[in-house]
Design a protein around this motif. Structure first.
Motif, PDB file in Angstrom:
ATOM      1  N   TRP A  36      -3.213  10.900 -16.137  1.00 46.19           N
ATOM      2  CA  TRP A  36      -2.969  10.440 -17.501  1.00 46.19           C
ATOM      3  C   TRP A  36      -2.662  11.650 -18.374  1.00 46.19           C
ATOM      4  CZ3 TRP A  36      -2.484   5.465 -18.898  1.00 46.19           C
ATOM      5  CH2 TRP A  36      -2.994   4.484 -18.041  1.00 46.19           C
ATOM      6  N   TYR A  37      -1.674  11.466 -19.229  1.00 47.28           N
ATOM      7  CA  TYR A  37      -1.268  12.472 -20.199  1.00 47.28           C
ATOM      8  C   TYR A  37      -1.215  11.800 -21.559  1.00 47.28           C
ATOM      9  CZ  TYR A  37       0.062  15.372 -16.238  1.00 47.28           C
ATOM     10  OH  TYR A  37       0.035  16.120 -15.096  1.00 47.28           O
ATOM     11  N   ARG A  38      -1.206  12.608 -22.609  1.00 51.44           N
ATOM     12  CA  ARG A  38      -1.088  12.031 -23.939  1.00 51.44           C
ATOM     13  C   ARG A  38      -0.242  12.916 -24.835  1.00 51.44           C
ATOM     14  NH1 ARG A  38      -7.378  12.567 -26.034  1.00 51.44           N
ATOM     15  NH2 ARG A  38      -7.428  14.858 -26.311  1.00 51.44           N
ATOM     16  N   GLN A  39       0.383  12.260 -25.792  1.00 58.20           N
ATOM     17  CA  GLN A  39       1.234  12.971 -26.736  1.00 58.20           C
ATOM     18  C   GLN A  39       0.988  12.432 -28.133  1.00 58.20           C
ATOM     19  OE1 GLN A  39       5.438  12.919 -25.785  1.00 58.20           O
ATOM     20  NE2 GLN A  39       5.785  14.775 -26.981  1.00 58.20           N
ATOM     21  N   ALA A  40       0.475  13.304 -28.986  1.00 54.20           N
ATOM     22  CA  ALA A  40       0.270  12.960 -30.388  1.00 54.20           C
ATOM     23  C   ALA A  40       1.544  13.260 -31.161  1.00 54.20           C
ATOM     24  CB  ALA A  40      -0.904  13.751 -30.947  1.00 54.20           C
ATOM     25  N   PRO A  41       1.732  12.635 -32.316  1.00 56.25           N
ATOM     26  CA  PRO A  41       2.950  12.872 -33.112  1.00 56.25           C
ATOM     27  C   PRO A  41       3.139  14.352 -33.416  1.00 56.25           C
ATOM     28  CG  PRO A  41       1.758  10.980 -33.960  1.00 56.25           C
ATOM     29  CD  PRO A  41       0.874  11.610 -32.921  1.00 56.25           C
ATOM     30  N   LYS A  43       3.443  16.779 -31.404  1.00 58.57           N
ATOM     31  CA  LYS A  43       2.822  17.702 -30.459  1.00 58.57           C
ATOM     32  C   LYS A  43       3.399  17.505 -29.070  1.00 58.57           C
ATOM     33  CE  LYS A  43      -1.539  18.222 -32.953  1.00 58.57           C
ATOM     34  NZ  LYS A  43      -3.029  18.211 -32.839  1.00 58.57           N
ATOM     35  N   GLN A  44       3.129  18.455 -28.193  1.00 63.91           N
ATOM     36  CA  GLN A  44       3.605  18.354 -26.824  1.00 63.91           C
ATOM     37  C   GLN A  44       2.738  17.377 -26.040  1.00 63.91           C
ATOM     38  OE1 GLN A  44       3.202  22.356 -25.290  1.00 63.91           O
ATOM     39  NE2 GLN A  44       1.062  22.063 -24.750  1.00 63.91           N
ATOM     40  N   ARG A  45       3.263  16.949 -24.909  1.00 62.96           N
ATOM     41  CA  ARG A  45       2.520  16.061 -24.028  1.00 62.96           C
ATOM     42  C   ARG A  45       1.526  16.889 -23.220  1.00 62.96           C
ATOM     43  NH1 ARG A  45       5.851  11.593 -20.721  1.00 62.96           N
ATOM     44  NH2 ARG A  45       6.627  11.363 -22.870  1.00 62.96           N
ATOM     45  N   ASP A  46       0.274  16.497 -23.255  1.00 64.84           N
ATOM     46  CA  ASP A  46      -0.788  17.266 -22.617  1.00 64.84           C
ATOM     47  C   ASP A  46      -1.488  16.472 -21.525  1.00 64.84           C
ATOM     48  OD1 ASP A  46      -1.773  18.691 -25.789  1.00 64.84           O
ATOM     49  OD2 ASP A  46      -0.489  19.560 -24.230  1.00 64.84           O
ATOM     50  N   ARG A  56     -10.519  13.236  -5.876  1.00 64.20           N
ATOM     51  CA  ARG A  56     -11.001  14.407  -6.609  1.00 64.20           C
ATOM     52  C   ARG A  56     -10.402  14.361  -8.007  1.00 64.20           C
ATOM     53  NH1 ARG A  56      -8.649  18.702  -4.439  1.00 64.20           N
ATOM     54  NH2 ARG A  56      -7.422  17.471  -2.955  1.00 64.20           N
ATOM     55  N   THR A  57     -11.218  14.647  -9.022  1.00 63.12           N
ATOM     56  CA  THR A  57     -10.781  14.502 -10.400  1.00 63.12           C
ATOM     57  C   THR A  57     -10.773  15.833 -11.140  1.00 63.12           C
ATOM     58  OG1 THR A  57     -13.037  14.004 -11.126  1.00 63.12           O
ATOM     59  CG2 THR A  57     -11.646  12.136 -10.528  1.00 63.12           C
ATOM     60  N   ASP A  58      -9.972  15.862 -12.186  1.00 59.57           N
ATOM     61  CA  ASP A  58      -9.911  17.024 -13.069  1.00 59.57           C
ATOM     62  C   ASP A  58      -9.658  16.507 -14.481  1.00 59.57           C
ATOM     63  OD1 ASP A  58      -7.782  19.914 -13.559  1.00 59.57           O
ATOM     64  OD2 ASP A  58      -9.943  19.708 -13.775  1.00 59.57           O
ATOM     65  N   TYR A  59     -10.253  17.178 -15.465  1.00 61.06           N
ATOM     66  CA  TYR A  59     -10.161  16.715 -16.844  1.00 61.06           C
ATOM     67  C   TYR A  59      -9.826  17.857 -17.789  1.00 61.06           C
ATOM     68  CZ  TYR A  59     -12.678  12.579 -15.189  1.00 61.06           C
ATOM     69  OH  TYR A  59     -13.053  11.438 -14.520  1.00 61.06           O
ATOM     70  N   ALA A  60      -9.135  17.506 -18.861  1.00 65.33           N
ATOM     71  CA  ALA A  60      -8.989  18.453 -19.959  1.00 65.33           C
ATOM     72  C   ALA A  60     -10.360  18.678 -20.588  1.00 65.33           C
ATOM     73  CB  ALA A  60      -8.014  17.904 -20.997  1.00 65.33           C
ATOM     74  N   ASP A  61     -10.592  19.896 -21.062  1.00 68.52           N
ATOM     75  CA  ASP A  61     -11.894  20.215 -21.651  1.00 68.52           C
ATOM     76  C   ASP A  61     -12.231  19.274 -22.801  1.00 68.52           C
ATOM     77  OD1 ASP A  61     -11.634  23.832 -21.245  1.00 68.52           O
ATOM     78  OD2 ASP A  61     -12.313  22.271 -19.872  1.00 68.52           O
ATOM     79  N   SER A  62     -11.222  18.859 -23.543  1.00 68.11           N
ATOM     80  CA  SER A  62     -11.455  18.053 -24.740  1.00 68.11           C
ATOM     81  C   SER A  62     -11.975  16.651 -24.435  1.00 68.11           C
ATOM     82  CB  SER A  62     -10.164  17.946 -25.556  1.00 68.11           C
ATOM     83  OG  SER A  62      -9.141  17.339 -24.787  1.00 68.11           O
TER      84      SER A  62
END
Length: 121
Positions: A36-41, A43-46, A56-62
């Motif tokens: 899953w990725y997200r893009q705020a108005p 801003k870049q897609r993160d 196996r999982t990995d997450y953004a720190d936020s």
């Protein structure tokens, strides 16, 4: 050859929860990495979270400790459970997968159309 459809977005108050789903369909033999990725108005897609074929999982720190990614290999689906949402989580959320097709080809970076998540009071 591969179609991704996200669902589950919407509007929620701060502190609320949402669960996103992404259904993959088409000429799929197996799905390797799902994410899953997200893009705020403006801003870049993160990256938000990823999950491998062996889960196996990995997450953004936020989002660590608040979001949980999971997948159902039998149904070619990936989920994102989002808890303790805050206004900074407002964005369009996109599903991305890398697959091996029934013809044996790798297709990387297949994207869905996105689903809007809005967190506000």
């Amino acid at each position: 050859q591969v179609r991704l459809v996200e669902s589950g977005g919407g509007s929620v108050q701060p502190g609320g929860s949402l669960r996103l789903s992404c259904q993959a369909s088409g000429s799929i033999r197996s799905i390797q990495l799902m994410g899953w990725y997200r893009q705020a108005p403006g801003k870049q897609r993160d990256l938000v979270a990823t999950i491998t074929s062996d889960k196996r999982t990995d997450y953004a720190d936020s989002v660590k400790g608040r979001f949980t990614i999971s997948r159902d290999n039998a149904r070619n689906m990936v989920y994102l459970q989002m808890n303790s949402l805050n206004p900074e989580d407002t964005a369009v959320y996109y599903c991305k997968v890398s697959v091996v097709t029934t013809s044996g080809y790798w297709l990387n970076d297949q994207w869905g159309q996105g689903t809007q998540v809005t967190v506000s009071s």
